[in-house]
Design a protein around this motif. Sequence first.
Motif, PDB file in Angstrom:
ATOM      1  N   LYS A   1       1.171  -0.756   0.028  1.00 40.40           N
ATOM      2  CA  LYS A   1       0.021  -0.080   0.089  1.00 40.40           C
ATOM      3  C   LYS A   1       0.795   1.609   0.020  1.00 40.40           C
ATOM      4  O   LYS A   1       1.905   1.869   0.486  1.00 40.40           O
ATOM      5  CB  LYS A   1      -0.686  -0.044   1.333  1.00 40.40           C
ATOM      6  CG  LYS A   1      -2.178  -1.208   0.966  1.00 40.40           C
ATOM      7  CD  LYS A   1      -2.767  -0.969   2.020  1.00 40.40           C
ATOM      8  CE  LYS A   1      -3.502  -2.538   2.074  1.00 40.40           C
ATOM      9  NZ  LYS A   1      -4.751  -2.495   3.338  1.00 40.40           N
ATOM     10  N   ASN A   2       0.399   2.184  -0.496  1.00 39.39           N
ATOM     11  CA  ASN A   2       0.897   3.774  -0.439  1.00 39.39           C
ATOM     12  C   ASN A   2       2.033   3.922  -1.604  1.00 39.39           C
ATOM     13  O   ASN A   2       2.529   4.875  -1.603  1.00 39.39           O
ATOM     14  CB  ASN A   2       1.299   3.996   1.081  1.00 39.39           C
ATOM     15  CG  ASN A   2       0.050   4.323   1.819  1.00 39.39           C
ATOM     16  OD1 ASN A   2      -1.161   4.714   1.644  1.00 39.39           O
ATOM     17  ND2 ASN A   2       0.794   3.546   2.794  1.00 39.39           N
TER      18      ASN A   2
ATOM     19  N   LEU B   1      -2.339  -0.551  -9.156  1.00 38.90           N
ATOM     20  CA  LEU B   1      -2.031  -0.446 -10.219  1.00 38.90           C
ATOM     21  C   LEU B   1      -0.474  -0.851 -10.040  1.00 38.90           C
ATOM     22  O   LEU B   1      -0.450  -1.369 -11.790  1.00 38.90           O
ATOM     23  CB  LEU B   1      -1.429   1.739  -9.831  1.00 38.90           C
ATOM     24  CG  LEU B   1      -3.112   2.313  -9.573  1.00 38.90           C
ATOM     25  CD1 LEU B   1      -2.658   3.594  -8.980  1.00 38.90           C
ATOM     26  CD2 LEU B   1      -3.512   2.466 -10.859  1.00 38.90           C
ATOM     27  N   GLY B   2       0.534  -0.960  -9.733  1.00 40.82           N
ATOM     28  CA  GLY B   2       1.751  -1.628  -9.821  1.00 40.82           C
ATOM     29  C   GLY B   2       0.997  -2.967 -10.323  1.00 40.82           C
ATOM     30  O   GLY B   2       2.364  -3.215 -11.739  1.00 40.82           O
TER      31      GLY B   2
ATOM     32  N   ALA C   1     -15.216  -0.071  -5.913  1.00 40.43           N
ATOM     33  CA  ALA C   1     -16.118   1.039  -5.361  1.00 40.43           C
ATOM     34  C   ALA C   1     -15.091   1.769  -3.757  1.00 40.43           C
ATOM     35  O   ALA C   1     -14.599   1.264  -3.408  1.00 40.43           O
ATOM     36  CB  ALA C   1     -17.039  -0.040  -3.991  1.00 40.43           C
ATOM     37  N   SER C   2     -14.648   3.231  -4.911  1.00 47.81           N
ATOM     38  CA  SER C   2     -13.493   3.526  -4.867  1.00 47.81           C
ATOM     39  C   SER C   2     -14.346   4.989  -3.881  1.00 47.81           C
ATOM     40  O   SER C   2     -15.116   5.280  -4.154  1.00 47.81           O
ATOM     41  CB  SER C   2     -12.098   4.299  -5.591  1.00 47.81           C
ATOM     42  OG  SER C   2     -12.023   4.684  -4.602  1.00 47.81           O
ATOM     43  N   VAL C   3     -14.155   4.756  -2.368  1.00 48.33           N
ATOM     44  CA  VAL C   3     -14.325   6.625  -1.618  1.00 48.33           C
ATOM     45  C   VAL C   3     -13.951   7.840  -2.581  1.00 48.33           C
ATOM     46  O   VAL C   3     -14.345   9.071  -2.215  1.00 48.33           O
ATOM     47  CB  VAL C   3     -13.962   6.630  -0.474  1.00 48.33           C
ATOM     48  CG1 VAL C   3     -14.746   5.447   0.425  1.00 48.33           C
ATOM     49  CG2 VAL C   3     -13.049   6.532   0.210  1.00 48.33           C
ATOM     50  N   THR C   4     -12.932   7.399  -3.238  1.00 45.96           N
ATOM     51  CA  THR C   4     -12.435   8.906  -3.947  1.00 45.96           C
ATOM     52  C   THR C   4     -13.471   9.753  -4.714  1.00 45.96           C
ATOM     53  O   THR C   4     -14.148   8.357  -6.403  1.00 45.96           O
ATOM     54  CB  THR C   4     -10.975   8.720  -4.660  1.00 45.96           C
ATOM     55  OG1 THR C   4     -10.435   8.107  -3.799  1.00 45.96           O
ATOM     56  CG2 THR C   4     -10.935   9.733  -5.432  1.00 45.96           C
ATOM     57  N   VAL C   5     -14.068  10.518  -4.642  1.00 47.33           N
ATOM     58  CA  VAL C   5     -15.311  10.893  -5.899  1.00 47.33           C
ATOM     59  C   VAL C   5     -14.277  11.327  -7.257  1.00 47.33           C
ATOM     60  O   VAL C   5     -14.799  12.077  -8.208  1.00 47.33           O
ATOM     61  CB  VAL C   5     -15.802  12.388  -5.042  1.00 47.33           C
ATOM     62  CG1 VAL C   5     -16.777  12.928  -6.456  1.00 47.33           C
ATOM     63  CG2 VAL C   5     -16.514  11.483  -4.000  1.00 47.33           C
ATOM     64  N   ASP C   6     -13.121  11.854  -7.018  1.00 47.87           N
ATOM     65  CA  ASP C   6     -11.885  11.847  -8.352  1.00 47.87           C
ATOM     66  C   ASP C   6     -12.488  11.508  -9.909  1.00 47.87           C
ATOM     67  O   ASP C   6     -12.640   9.941  -9.199  1.00 47.87           O
ATOM     68  CB  ASP C   6     -10.297  12.950  -8.135  1.00 47.87           C
ATOM     69  CG  ASP C   6      -9.804  12.896  -8.757  1.00 47.87           C
ATOM     70  OD1 ASP C   6     -10.061  13.491 -10.075  1.00 47.87           O
ATOM     71  OD2 ASP C   6      -8.890  13.242  -8.057  1.00 47.87           O
TER      72      ASP C   6
ATOM     73  N   SER D   1      -6.910   0.480  -3.362  1.00 44.52           N
ATOM     74  CA  SER D   1      -6.006  -0.287  -3.507  1.00 44.52           C
ATOM     75  C   SER D   1      -5.275  -0.369  -1.870  1.00 44.52           C
ATOM     76  O   SER D   1      -4.932  -1.241  -1.472  1.00 44.52           O
ATOM     77  CB  SER D   1      -4.647  -0.460  -3.966  1.00 44.52           C
ATOM     78  OG  SER D   1      -3.684  -1.439  -4.190  1.00 44.52           O
ATOM     79  N   ASP D   2      -5.002   1.326  -1.582  1.00 43.11           N
ATOM     80  CA  ASP D   2      -4.383   1.439  -0.711  1.00 43.11           C
ATOM     81  C   ASP D   2      -5.057   1.609   1.117  1.00 43.11           C
ATOM     82  O   ASP D   2      -4.472   1.761   2.215  1.00 43.11           O
ATOM     83  CB  ASP D   2      -4.195   2.524  -0.136  1.00 43.11           C
ATOM     84  CG  ASP D   2      -2.593   2.933  -1.283  1.00 43.11           C
ATOM     85  OD1 ASP D   2      -2.155   2.110  -2.326  1.00 43.11           O
ATOM     86  OD2 ASP D   2      -2.451   3.972  -2.276  1.00 43.11           O
ATOM     87  N   SER D   3      -6.501   1.479   0.707  1.00 43.08           N
ATOM     88  CA  SER D   3      -7.457   1.547   1.556  1.00 43.08           C
ATOM     89  C   SER D   3      -7.000   0.193   2.937  1.00 43.08           C
ATOM     90  O   SER D   3      -6.273  -0.675   2.586  1.00 43.08           O
ATOM     91  CB  SER D   3      -8.735   0.689   1.199  1.00 43.08           C
ATOM     92  OG  SER D   3      -9.639   0.567   2.917  1.00 43.08           O
TER      93      SER D   3
END
Length: 118
Positions: A24-25, A46-47, A79-84, A95-97
């Motif tokens: 992560k991160n 992503l990696g 289901a990402s909390v990122t609205v971006d 992935s980093d959650s």
Amino acid sequence: MNNPQLAVVYEKAADVVQTNGHCKNWFYDLHSEGKQPRSSLRVCALGALSIAVTEDPQPPEELDGLLAEAVADLSLRIASVTVDENPVERIANWSDSVVRTPAEIVDALLLAAKAAAA
């Protein structure tokens, strides 16, 4: 969707996470860099996609071709909390959650592969 190339990318990415592990991160485990080939480092989602397409866990700054397509498609499936609207940011957040497990990453990639093959 019927995109066999994309299905193969997702299957390879799932195998990378299952074989190498999940970090992560960052795109890959910086603590192990230099101790083993970059393609065998623990990775984030992503990696893993980047290894599947380019054999390098750190994607180029400007995504293009099949890697860009895979990132854009996967970002719509999770289901990402990122609205971006940025698909890289959506996947990174997911992935980093703190609660995200390697099995969840693998499952999501395999589901995406199945959808892309249909």
